[in-house]
Design an enzyme around this catalytic site. Structure first.
Site, short mmCIF file in Angstrom:
data_model
loop_
_atom_site.label_atom_id
_atom_site.label_comp_id
_atom_site.label_asym_id
_atom_site.label_seq_id
_atom_site.Cartn_x
_atom_site.Cartn_y
_atom_site.Cartn_z
N ASP A 19 44.32 43.22 47.64
CA ASP A 19 44.84 42.61 46.30
C ASP A 19 46.03 41.69 46.91
OD1 ASP A 19 43.59 44.19 44.46
OD2 ASP A 19 45.39 45.63 44.64
N GLU B 287 41.88 38.51 31.18
CA GLU B 287 40.79 38.79 32.30
C GLU B 287 39.52 37.87 31.89
OE1 GLU B 287 40.52 42.42 34.40
OE2 GLU B 287 42.20 43.18 33.36
N HIS C 183 42.46 41.03 39.24
CA HIS C 183 43.41 42.34 39.36
C HIS C 183 44.20 42.25 38.01
CE1 HIS C 183 45.54 45.56 41.07
NE2 HIS C 183 46.77 44.84 40.64
N MET D 282 35.40 49.27 42.75
CA MET D 282 36.57 50.08 43.24
C MET D 282 36.44 50.64 44.57
SD MET D 282 38.41 49.19 40.81
CE MET D 282 39.51 49.71 39.43
N ARG D 283 36.28 49.48 45.55
CA ARG D 283 36.28 49.95 47.13
C ARG D 283 37.12 48.91 47.69
NH1 ARG D 283 33.04 53.36 49.45
NH2 ARG D 283 32.75 52.00 51.15
C1 GAR Z 1 39.51 45.25 35.30
O1 GAR Z 1 40.80 45.38 34.53
C2 GAR Z 1 39.82 44.84 36.66
O2 GAR Z 1 41.33 43.64 36.59
C3 GAR Z 1 40.26 46.05 37.41
O3 GAR Z 1 39.17 46.84 36.91
C4 GAR Z 1 39.02 46.65 35.65
C5 GAR Z 1 37.38 46.52 35.56
O4 GAR Z 1 36.99 46.43 34.16
N1 GAR Z 1 40.37 45.66 38.69
C6 GAR Z 1 41.15 46.24 39.63
O5 GAR Z 1 41.96 46.76 39.35
C7 GAR Z 1 40.90 45.94 40.97
N2 GAR Z 1 42.14 46.13 41.74
P1 GAR Z 1 35.42 45.88 33.86
O6 GAR Z 1 34.49 46.93 34.77
O7 GAR Z 1 35.51 46.05 32.53
O8 GAR Z 1 35.25 44.44 34.30
#
Ligand code: GAR
Length: 201
Positions: A146, A175, A110, A91-92
């Site tokens: 993104d 995902e 994403h 998240m950076r």
């Molecule tokens: C996931 O849903 C991923 O798509 C999102 O963070 C989550 C991480 O989950 N990423 C974003 O929103 C990036 N912009 P995880 O730690 O269980 O993989």
């Protein structure tokens, strides 16, 4: 053999899906060389340690600016000869300098069908907007958030009785299929980037 570096900040379920696919040989010719987190207490980092993987915690608060933080990450990646960087809930925002070091070798997932709903809380953004379909996108990372060339997308239908949470759960299931599939394509040298388009050969 491709060396994968994972960057994460939290739960790490996408990382687990990639790890499982490497272990099962659904992703061939690859190994996870390092898991790096900006959060010391990330569940994904704890899981990586349990699995005996090489892990690194780098606290972004110890660095004056984004690029100096990224230089430290790139140093860790290069010292292990990483070929592919997977952002897995990292998240950076990463700096243009970092992107340049690994051009077309950084992949992100994403939880929406980009270019719709970039940024934080994409599942809720889609739910609140009232779309009938959303999903997830695996893409190469470029200097904008993104935004980079799309590798794969998976569609999820929004149901009448969905909440933002139930929708997010079904997106997450997709995902966990899309990300390992995209990594496998990369590791098999089957992806060619041509401007905005990714050809699967
Ligand atoms: C996931 O849903 C991923 O798509 C999102 O963070 C989550 C991480 O989950 N990423 C974003 O929103 C990036 N912009 P995880 O730690 O269980 O993989």
């Amino acid at each position: 053999m491709k060396k994968i570096g994972i960057l994460l900040s939290g739960r790490g379920s996408n990382f687990r899906a990639i790890k499982k696919a490497v272990d099962n040989d659904d992703i061939k010719n690859a190994e996870i060389a390092v898991v790096i987190s900006n959060k010391e207490d990330a569940a994904g980092l704890a899981f990586a340690k349990e699995q005996g993987l090489d892990t690194v915690f780098i606290n972004h608060q110890d660095f004056a600016d984004r690029e100096s933080y990224d230089r430290e990450i790139v140093k860790e990646l290069n010292s292990r000869n990483v070929d592919l960087v997977c952002l897995a809930g990292f998240m950076r925002i990463i700096s243009p300098w970092f992107v340049e070091q690994f051009e077309n070798r950084i992949i992100n997932i994403h939880p929406s069908l980009l270019p719709s709903f970039p940024g934080l809380d994409a599942q809720r953004q889609a739910f609140d907007y009232g779309v009938r379909f959303t999903g997830c996108t695996v893409h190469f990372v470029d200097a904008k958030m993104d935004n980079g060339p799309v590798i794969l997308q998976r569609v999820v239908e929004v149901k009448g009785d969905d909440t933002a949470e139930s929708l997010a759960e079904r997106i997450l299931e997709q995902e966990h299929k899309a990300y390992p599939e995209a990594v496998a394509l990369f590791c098999d040298d089957r992806l060619r980037v041509d401007g905005r388009k990714v050809k699967i050969i």
